[in-house]
Design a protein around this motif. Structure first.
Motif, mmCIF file in Angstrom:
data_model
loop_
_atom_site.group_PDB
_atom_site.id
_atom_site.type_symbol
_atom_site.label_atom_id
_atom_site.label_comp_id
_atom_site.label_asym_id
_atom_site.label_seq_id
_atom_site.Cartn_x
_atom_site.Cartn_y
_atom_site.Cartn_z
ATOM 1 N N LEU A 141 4.327 1.850 5.433
ATOM 2 C CA LEU A 141 3.598 1.018 4.484
ATOM 3 C C LEU A 141 2.673 1.861 3.610
ATOM 4 O O LEU A 141 1.945 2.731 4.114
ATOM 5 N N HIS A 142 2.702 1.577 2.312
ATOM 6 C CA HIS A 142 1.742 2.077 1.332
ATOM 7 C C HIS A 142 1.477 3.589 1.491
ATOM 8 O O HIS A 142 2.382 4.395 1.348
ATOM 9 N N SER A 143 0.204 3.967 1.789
ATOM 10 C CA SER A 143 -0.174 5.379 1.828
ATOM 11 C C SER A 143 0.484 6.130 2.982
ATOM 12 O O SER A 143 0.348 7.362 3.075
ATOM 13 N N GLU B 192 -3.967 -4.521 -7.211
ATOM 14 C CA GLU B 192 -3.511 -3.490 -6.268
ATOM 15 C C GLU B 192 -3.769 -2.113 -6.879
ATOM 16 O O GLU B 192 -4.033 -1.994 -8.080
ATOM 17 N N GLU B 193 -3.713 -1.117 -6.032
ATOM 18 C CA GLU B 193 -3.678 0.262 -6.498
ATOM 19 C C GLU B 193 -2.307 0.480 -7.141
ATOM 20 O O GLU B 193 -1.324 -0.102 -6.691
ATOM 21 N N MET B 194 -2.225 1.330 -8.177
ATOM 22 C CA MET B 194 -0.950 1.632 -8.803
ATOM 23 C C MET B 194 -0.327 2.851 -8.121
ATOM 24 O O MET B 194 -1.015 3.836 -7.869
ATOM 25 N N TYR B 195 0.954 2.735 -7.793
ATOM 26 C CA TYR B 195 1.769 3.894 -7.429
ATOM 27 C C TYR B 195 2.867 3.965 -8.490
ATOM 28 O O TYR B 195 3.512 2.942 -8.771
ATOM 29 N N GLY B 196 3.091 5.173 -9.041
ATOM 30 C CA GLY B 196 4.101 5.296 -10.085
ATOM 31 C C GLY B 196 5.074 6.435 -9.824
ATOM 32 O O GLY B 196 4.864 7.282 -8.953
ATOM 33 N N GLY C 11 -0.374 -2.404 -0.124
ATOM 34 C CA GLY C 11 -1.201 -2.316 1.082
ATOM 35 C C GLY C 11 -2.409 -1.415 0.958
ATOM 36 O O GLY C 11 -2.859 -0.829 1.947
ATOM 37 N N HIS C 12 -2.976 -1.311 -0.267
ATOM 38 C CA HIS C 12 -4.210 -0.523 -0.395
ATOM 39 C C HIS C 12 -5.336 -1.232 0.361
ATOM 40 O O HIS C 12 -5.472 -2.451 0.277
ATOM 41 N N GLU C 13 -6.136 -0.425 1.060
ATOM 42 C CA GLU C 13 -7.099 -0.997 2.010
ATOM 43 C C GLU C 13 -8.186 -1.850 1.367
ATOM 44 O O GLU C 13 -8.798 -2.682 2.022
ATOM 45 N N ALA C 14 -8.433 -1.644 0.067
ATOM 46 C CA ALA C 14 -9.533 -2.352 -0.595
ATOM 47 C C ALA C 14 -9.147 -3.761 -1.043
ATOM 48 O O ALA C 14 -9.987 -4.472 -1.606
HETATM 49 ZN ZN ZN Z 1 -4.098 3.147 -1.257
#
Ligand code: ZN
Length: 245
Positions: free
Chosen positions: A101-103, A153-157, A199-202
């Motif tokens: 998940l996520h990070s 959400e946080e962006m992942y690109g 799934g960014h924690e914030a």
């Molecule tokens: Zn994150």
């Protein structure tokens, strides 16, 4: 069919360092994920394990009794013992399912199994994320519409430095215009691996019903389809007689 045994692994560090994260996840992200998927998979046995437990809660016995492992980590990837990473990898090759998940894209476990750096681009700007379903017939997309959205959400690109996925279930679009391969499947040995981006924690992402639905669907999809315990035997006795030359 035997009941699915799912272990939800959480790094469990942000929850103790940030009051904002603690407010969203008072019992930890792992607890929210476990509770959410247990509600969707009533016959599954869902338990949690964290970095702080002896052997990070992932003893050989615990892994032997796990059908599907989910992994969320971020700050403490380097604190995960190499021995535990090897153990998880061996179980995946035997047939255990793994959901990253996520990070967790930068976890030792994921990078070890992918064989690439798993780097990506990222930005924290409270962006809307739209997750497009690439394959509506895929079991991981069951119960979803054409897409679903997360308000922030946080962006992942891209570029995302992974081996080409064997199946692509989701692609994300972000408010700022970036796109990302956000739901990817691979097989390694006998094990099924699914990477899922949000799934960014914030943010309260692991309270979102669509996100929990995807993780629950993925756990069912990653159920072991067989087991092959690794060995490399010298088979001196051939099945047929070898005539002398
Ligand atoms: Zn994150």
């Amino acid at each position: 069919m035997n009941s699915l045994r799912i272990t939800v692994w959480g790094e469990n560090v942000h929850e103790h360092r940030s009051s904002k994260v603690k407010e969203i996840y008072p019992q930890g992200m792992h607890a929210a994920i476990a509770r959410g998927i247990a509600g969707l998979l009533p016959s599954a046995e869902v338990t949690t394990a964290t970095l702080q437990e002896p052997e990070h809660g992932l003893t050989a016995q615990r892994l032997a009794e796990t059908d599907v492992l989910t992994w969320w980590g971020h700050l403490a990837h380097e604190q995960v013992a190499d021995e535990v990473v090897r153990r998880v990898q061996a179980r995946v090759l035997e047939g255990m399912g793994l959901i990253v998940l996520h990070s967790g894209h930068y976890s030792k476990v994921f990078r070890q199994l992918m064989g690439t750096t798993c780097s990506l681009t990222w930005r924290e700007a409270d962006e809307r994320e739209r997750l497009w379903v690439c394959n509506p017939g895929h079991p991981i997309a069951r119960g979803l519409g054409r897409y679903f959205e997360l308000p922030r959400e946080e962006m992942y690109g891209e570029p995302f430095a992974i081996p080409a996925p064997e199946e692509q279930v989701f692609v994300s679009w972000f408010e700022g215009g970036d796109v990302f391969r956000s739901g990817c499947c691979w097989r390694r040995g006998n094990g099924s691996i699914f990477y899922f981006r949000p799934g960014h924690e914030a943010y309260p992402t692991f309270h979102d019903p669509n996100v929990l639905r995807v993780i629950a669907n993925a756990a069912e999809w990653a159920r072991p389809r067989g087991a092959w315990v690794d060995s490399c035997p010298n088979v001196k006795e051939p099945p047929e007689r070898i005539s002398p030359k």
